[in-house]
Enzyme design. Sequence first.
Site, mmCIF file in Angstrom:
data_model
loop_
_atom_site.group_PDB
_atom_site.id
_atom_site.type_symbol
_atom_site.label_atom_id
_atom_site.label_comp_id
_atom_site.label_asym_id
_atom_site.label_seq_id
_atom_site.Cartn_x
_atom_site.Cartn_y
_atom_site.Cartn_z
ATOM 1 C CB THR A 146 -14.695 1.371 1.940
ATOM 2 O OG1 THR A 146 -14.739 2.608 0.507
ATOM 3 C CG2 THR A 146 -15.073 0.062 1.094
ATOM 4 C CE1 TYR A 189 -12.956 5.769 -10.148
ATOM 5 C CE2 TYR A 189 -15.116 5.376 -10.578
ATOM 6 C CZ TYR A 189 -14.016 4.971 -9.841
ATOM 7 O OH TYR A 189 -13.914 4.021 -8.927
ATOM 8 C CG ASP A 240 -2.170 0.843 1.030
ATOM 9 O OD1 ASP A 240 -3.430 0.411 0.595
ATOM 10 O OD2 ASP A 240 -2.009 2.095 1.625
ATOM 11 C CB SER A 244 -18.012 4.576 -13.300
ATOM 12 O OG SER A 244 -18.661 5.270 -12.363
#
Length: 257
Positions: free
Chosen positions: A191, A156, A38, A145
């Site tokens: 989230t 996006y 990460d 999307s």
Amino acid sequence: MVRRFDSRVAAVIGGGSGMGRAIAQRLGAEGAFVHVADLSGDAAKTVTQEIVDAGGKASAEQLDATDTEALAAFYARVEDQHGVLHVLHHQVGMPGPAGIDVSLADWQRNMDVNVKSAWYATTLAMGLLRQADRKGSITMTASTSALIGSPYSPIYSLTKGALVAYTRALALVGAPDGIRVNIICPGPVDTPMLPQFFGREPGADIADLMANFIALVPLGRPAQPAEIAGVVAFLASDDAGFVTGVTIPVDGGLVAK
């Protein structure tokens, strides 16, 4: 819980929070040694400790997935430690700016995070995945999307839609070596990142926008990260051994409308 990944090695790029965290935890719970990578090294360490505390095996990596040299060095460490990679999941992504008046800097940043990172995270791992005795799996996360379009952030949709087409192509590249490639397209997921998708317009009422969007979901709620992780674990397992090149909406029926 079944242990479909005993003696297997997994890497979750973007595994420090949200969906990535849940995916790393699920793979660890099913027996994989999980490399949790990460941008936030602290987040990666936290998730790694959670996996270990639950009886699993994991290691933490601070990694900027847009840095190709860092990605190559990461895979070199995996190779030194294991000599193989069975499961790769790419979770890296960012919401795009609203509208079509996008600065060149924002455009490039979105391309780097959402597209460049996916390309190099997957292509640089192919050598290790070929060592998996035809058990290699790549999964990526796009978005609904990518399938239905976003009038709020066309960039996006552009970046996530590119991953859907890329998945089909990479599946054909990997097939001779038994490397399967699939992609999931979540709808709203509960989230910390979810509110960011609704705060792109100045003065936006985020709570109201979120509520209106979730009301469009036929199942009437956002997904939980664990529900996303379950789909990824299936795709990465032998249970999906003849599944490759597919796009799976995990969206509560949103695309079905």
